[in-house]
Design an enzyme around this catalytic site. Structure first.
Site, PDB file in Angstrom:
ATOM      1  N   ASN A  12       0.854  -1.307   0.154  1.00  0.00           N
ATOM      2  CA  ASN A  12      -0.059   0.052   0.158  1.00  0.00           C
ATOM      3  C   ASN A  12       0.910   1.273  -0.129  1.00  0.00           C
ATOM      4  O   ASN A  12       1.305   1.608   0.984  1.00  0.00           O
ATOM      5  CB  ASN A  12      -0.995  -0.044   1.160  1.00  0.00           C
ATOM      6  N   TRP A  13       0.940   1.730  -1.087  1.00  0.00           N
ATOM      7  CA  TRP A  13       1.932   3.081  -1.228  1.00  0.00           C
ATOM      8  C   TRP A  13       1.477   4.333  -0.493  1.00  0.00           C
ATOM      9  O   TRP A  13       2.159   5.295  -0.423  1.00  0.00           O
ATOM     10  CB  TRP A  13       2.142   3.393  -2.745  1.00  0.00           C
ATOM     11  N   LYS A  14      -0.039   4.406  -0.233  1.00  0.00           N
ATOM     12  CA  LYS A  14      -0.597   5.325   0.368  1.00  0.00           C
ATOM     13  C   LYS A  14      -0.208   6.540  -0.895  1.00  0.00           C
ATOM     14  O   LYS A  14      -0.201   6.568  -1.722  1.00  0.00           O
ATOM     15  CB  LYS A  14      -0.044   5.618   1.742  1.00  0.00           C
ATOM     16  N   HIS A  98      -9.331   1.126   5.129  1.00  0.00           N
ATOM     17  CA  HIS A  98      -7.963   1.246   5.634  1.00  0.00           C
ATOM     18  C   HIS A  98      -8.232   2.369   6.958  1.00  0.00           C
ATOM     19  O   HIS A  98      -9.185   3.034   6.825  1.00  0.00           O
ATOM     20  CB  HIS A  98      -7.041   1.770   4.617  1.00  0.00           C
ATOM     21  N   GLU A 100      -6.870   4.580   7.976  1.00  0.00           N
ATOM     22  CA  GLU A 100      -6.495   5.918   7.630  1.00  0.00           C
ATOM     23  C   GLU A 100      -7.565   6.623   7.025  1.00  0.00           C
ATOM     24  O   GLU A 100      -8.001   7.621   7.272  1.00  0.00           O
ATOM     25  CB  GLU A 100      -5.159   6.182   6.698  1.00  0.00           C
ATOM     26  N   GLU A 168      -5.204  -5.168  10.560  1.00  0.00           N
ATOM     27  CA  GLU A 168      -4.185  -4.343  10.798  1.00  0.00           C
ATOM     28  C   GLU A 168      -4.693  -3.658  12.175  1.00  0.00           C
ATOM     29  O   GLU A 168      -5.313  -2.656  12.256  1.00  0.00           O
ATOM     30  CB  GLU A 168      -4.069  -3.193   9.619  1.00  0.00           C
ATOM     31  N   GLY A 174       2.604   1.951  10.956  1.00  0.00           N
ATOM     32  CA  GLY A 174       3.602   3.043  10.670  1.00  0.00           C
ATOM     33  C   GLY A 174       4.124   3.555  12.026  1.00  0.00           C
ATOM     34  O   GLY A 174       4.935   4.400  12.014  1.00  0.00           O
ATOM     35  N   SER A 213       3.433  -2.028  10.211  1.00  0.00           N
ATOM     36  CA  SER A 213       4.960  -2.244  10.397  1.00  0.00           C
ATOM     37  C   SER A 213       5.729  -3.510   9.864  1.00  0.00           C
ATOM     38  O   SER A 213       6.680  -4.256  10.807  1.00  0.00           O
ATOM     39  CB  SER A 213       5.140  -1.787  11.983  1.00  0.00           C
ATOM     40  N   GLY A 234       2.928  -1.240   4.267  1.00  0.00           N
ATOM     41  CA  GLY A 234       2.937   0.295   3.947  1.00  0.00           C
ATOM     42  C   GLY A 234       4.259   0.476   3.540  1.00  0.00           C
ATOM     43  O   GLY A 234       4.856   0.683   2.668  1.00  0.00           O
ATOM     44  N   GLY A 235       4.815   1.269   4.509  1.00  0.00           N
ATOM     45  CA  GLY A 235       6.468   2.009   4.467  1.00  0.00           C
ATOM     46  C   GLY A 235       7.212   1.167   3.596  1.00  0.00           C
ATOM     47  O   GLY A 235       8.145   1.776   2.588  1.00  0.00           O
TER      48      GLY A 235
END
Ligand code: PGA
Length: 251
Positions: A12-14, A98, A100, A168, A174, A213, A234-235
């Site tokens: 997930n590149w966000k 998600h 966010e 999640e 994150g 994470s 993610g990251g």
């Protein structure tokens, strides 16, 4: 489980990535060509990159997904993108719910269910995210929260080819923090039982991803946990090398 589902490693590149980021995608494609992992690979870039990424990944074994969709197929919804438009741009999957989106856009379980319905209508695979907040965990309300999210956002009918659940924990996203493998085993086991209760056949084969994470250093331990059928990253998905290292846990 008799037939273990083929794992899925999704990135997930966000809100990250420009046209120049296609070079990172090309590194992922080259990496899987030279050493293909025993897992499906999906990258969810921002909507501005979907069409280009879909074209670049054609025939590569990497598929492309979106990060959100609007419930309606078209209409006066300024700034929104429908599931049909995502499919038209080359996406084969979409993330819904998600944390966010739930936090920043105040999306409810009902909204998430409508979005999952839209994804099914557009024949996109749905990655439905669920997970508890830090305060819910501290209050001992984790399983109640997850059960409610499933009750209120899971489509009535689902099949393993078109539905993936991503567990999640919000506090792990994150932050560099992760639950223990024992905690993950408990939660994924709980989610599996919830899915089986709803559908004996499909419930056993739906993939349940862990997200929050995940990185190359912890992936082996986290992905070995029972009922963990892949990861939502993610990251660490922004760097081809790290994303490949996570996917290669599956050989
Ligand atoms: P993270 O994000 O891997 O950066 O924690 C996971 C996610 O939000 O899906």
């Amino acid at each position: 489980m008799a037939n273990k589902p083929r794992p899925l490693v999704a990135g997930n590149w966000k809100m990250n990535g420009l046209q120049s980021s296609v070079s990172e995608l090309e590194k992922v494609i080259a990496g899987i060509r030279s050493r293909p992992p025993a897992a499906d690979l999906l990258i969810c870039p921002p909507a501005t990159l979907l069409a280009r990424f879909a074209a670049v990944t054609q025939g590569s074994g990497v598929t492309i997904g979106a990060q959100d969709c609007h419930p309606e197929p078209f209409g006066a919804f300024t700034g929104d993108i429908s599931a049909e438009m995502l499919a038209d741009a080359g996406a084969s999957a979409v993330i819904v719910g998600h944390s966010e989106r739930r936090n920043h856009h105040k999306e409810t379980d009902g909204d998430v269910k409508a979005k999952a319905g839209a994804a099914a209508r557009a024949k996109l695979m749905t990655i439905l995210c669920i997970g508890e907040t830090k305060s819910e965990r501290e209050a001992g309300a984790t399983t109640a929260r997850i059960e409610r999210q499933l009750n209120d956002s899971l489509p009535e009918k689902f099949d393993p080819a078109s539905l993936v659940i991503a567990y999640e924990p919000v506090w792990a996203i994150g932050t560099g923090l992760t639950p223990t493998p024992k905690d993950i085993a408990e939660l994924h086991g709980f989610i599996r039982r919830q899915l089986l209760d709803r559908d004996k056949a499909a419930g056993g084969a739906v993939r349940i991803l862990y997200g929050g994470s995940v990185n190359p250093a912890n992936a082996r331990e986290l992905l070995a946990v029972e009922n963990v059928n892949g990861a939502l990253v993610g990251g660490a998905s922004l760097k081809a090398e790290d994303f490949l290292a996570i996917a290669r846990v599956y050989q």
